[in-house]
Design a protein around this motif. Structure first.
Motif, PDB file in Angstrom:
ATOM      1  N   VAL A 251      13.346  44.627  49.024  1.00 52.26           N
ATOM      2  CA  VAL A 251      13.477  45.683  48.013  1.00 52.26           C
ATOM      3  C   VAL A 251      14.629  46.624  48.339  1.00 52.26           C
ATOM      4  O   VAL A 251      15.428  46.980  47.459  1.00 52.26           O
ATOM      5  N   CYS A 252      14.740  47.028  49.607  1.00 57.36           N
ATOM      6  CA  CYS A 252      15.718  48.054  49.977  1.00 57.36           C
ATOM      7  C   CYS A 252      17.105  47.496  50.271  1.00 57.36           C
ATOM      8  O   CYS A 252      18.113  48.099  49.881  1.00 57.36           O
ATOM      9  N   ALA A 253      17.178  46.365  50.964  1.00 54.15           N
ATOM     10  CA  ALA A 253      18.480  45.828  51.360  1.00 54.15           C
ATOM     11  C   ALA A 253      19.089  44.929  50.284  1.00 54.15           C
ATOM     12  O   ALA A 253      20.301  44.975  50.061  1.00 54.15           O
ATOM     13  N   VAL A 254      18.278  44.134  49.627  1.00 47.31           N
ATOM     14  CA  VAL A 254      18.803  43.201  48.633  1.00 47.31           C
ATOM     15  C   VAL A 254      18.962  43.882  47.276  1.00 47.31           C
ATOM     16  O   VAL A 254      20.016  43.792  46.639  1.00 47.31           O
ATOM     17  N   TYR A 255      17.912  44.580  46.831  1.00 45.66           N
ATOM     18  CA  TYR A 255      17.956  45.220  45.512  1.00 45.66           C
ATOM     19  C   TYR A 255      18.377  46.684  45.584  1.00 45.66           C
ATOM     20  O   TYR A 255      18.516  47.333  44.544  1.00 45.66           O
ATOM     21  N   GLU A 256      18.553  47.214  46.798  1.00 41.11           N
ATOM     22  CA  GLU A 256      19.065  48.576  47.025  1.00 41.11           C
ATOM     23  C   GLU A 256      18.236  49.633  46.307  1.00 41.11           C
ATOM     24  O   GLU A 256      18.763  50.565  45.696  1.00 41.11           O
ATOM     25  N   MET A 257      16.926  49.485  46.387  1.00 40.43           N
ATOM     26  CA  MET A 257      16.017  50.463  45.796  1.00 40.43           C
ATOM     27  C   MET A 257      15.541  51.428  46.875  1.00 40.43           C
ATOM     28  O   MET A 257      15.690  51.160  48.072  1.00 40.43           O
ATOM     29  N   PRO A 258      14.976  52.588  46.503  1.00 42.01           N
ATOM     30  CA  PRO A 258      14.557  53.591  47.498  1.00 42.01           C
ATOM     31  C   PRO A 258      13.492  53.054  48.450  1.00 42.01           C
ATOM     32  O   PRO A 258      12.707  52.153  48.107  1.00 42.01           O
TER      33      PRO A 258
END
Length: 286
Positions: A50-57
């Motif tokens: 979620v955070c590294a691939v899709y750059e979400m919080p």
């Protein structure tokens, strides 16, 4: 010495989430979930995705880990463990099923994410100095979130209707069923909650040291050490076991090489179990 205390406190808080989840599952279903470490691993990889691939919080990643791993746990309990526990005449069958699911989850993660260590940048920057010790701001964030989650889960278990049903089921399944409680639903929810706690713990640790597809076995081993120290099926014992293991690790890593630390821990555990096999807060069997 201050650094050892800080490291021990942070490890204890993160380990407490893992031990608390495993204890909830064991107390409700009398089942040793050998896939608990793999739940931890999945939670960490979900946060990475979620955070590294899709750059979400980061908060979205933690929520996704809790919901996703909790859903996997509920599906496993409903589709696999409930069926086996109803039809099998021996408890060993459910234990073998748990081992099989652990291997399954580990190989699925290996296929999807490979062997590399996965991690995400710290969510907050900076370092605090406390006397002669140093506390990275990101580790402080992990510590605070862990404590808040532990307090929230304990409040839920002790002060809500569903939580009281879970504790009643852990004490006497037959009596709880006769009282009209839907034991199947409560068991499924308890398994999902325990899995979600492991997933969140993995999501917290990935910002500190990272996770990989093979970390599950080591985490499961640590979880079993904690409940053996504190007492199987006892919530307070799980938390106490987490504190003991967390500070034992911190002290050991400060004084000895990493491999020697766990050699000493295992020797001490064997001696302890010879003296008190039920754990510190557990009741004698039989």
């Amino acid at each position: 010495m201050e650094q050892v205390i800080i490291n021990g406190a942070i490890l204890s808080a993160n380990y407490a989430l893992i031990a608390l989840g495993l204890t909830l599952i064991f107390s409700i279903m009398n089942l040793l979930n050998f896939a608990h470490g793999q739940m931890f691993m999945i939670g960490g990889l979900v946060v990475y995705w979620v955070c590294a691939v899709y750059e979400m919080p980061y908060g979205v990643g933690l929520a996704a880990a809790a919901v996703g791993v909790g859903a996997v746990g509920m599906a496993m309990e409903k589709g696999l463990f409930q069926r086996v526990l109803r039809s099998a005449g021996r408890e060993e069958n459910s234990m073998l099923l748990a081992v099989g699911t652990a291997f399954l989850l580990e190989n699925v993660a290996l296929y999807l994410f490979g062997e590399k260590q996965r991690g995400i940048p710290p969510m907050v920057q900076g370092v605090y100095r406390l006397g002669d010790a140093f506390l990275p701001a990101n580790r402080l964030l992990v510590f605070v979130i862990s404590l808040l989650l532990i307090a929230a889960v304990l409040s839920f278990v002790y002060y809500t209707r569903t939580g009281r049903a879970m504790r009643a089921l852990a004490q006497d399944r037959t009596a709880t069923t006769l009282m009209g409680v839907e034991t199947g639903r409560i068991s499924m929810f308890g398994f999902g909650l325990g899995a979600a706690l492991a997933g969140v713990a993995g999501g917290l640790l990935i910002s500190v040291s990272g996770v990989n597809a093979g970390i599950g076995t080591a985490i499961s081993t640590k979880a079993f050490i904690m409940i053996m120290i504190g007492g199987a099926g006892v919530i307070g014992g799980a938390l106490l076991g987490a504190v003991v293991l967390g500070f034992a690790e911190a002290i050991g890593y400060a004084l000895f090489p990493g491999s020697v630390t766990y050699l000493i821990i295992f020797i001490a555990l064997i001696v302890f179990l010879l003296v008190r096999p039920q754990g510190i807060m557990g009741k004698p069997w039989g």
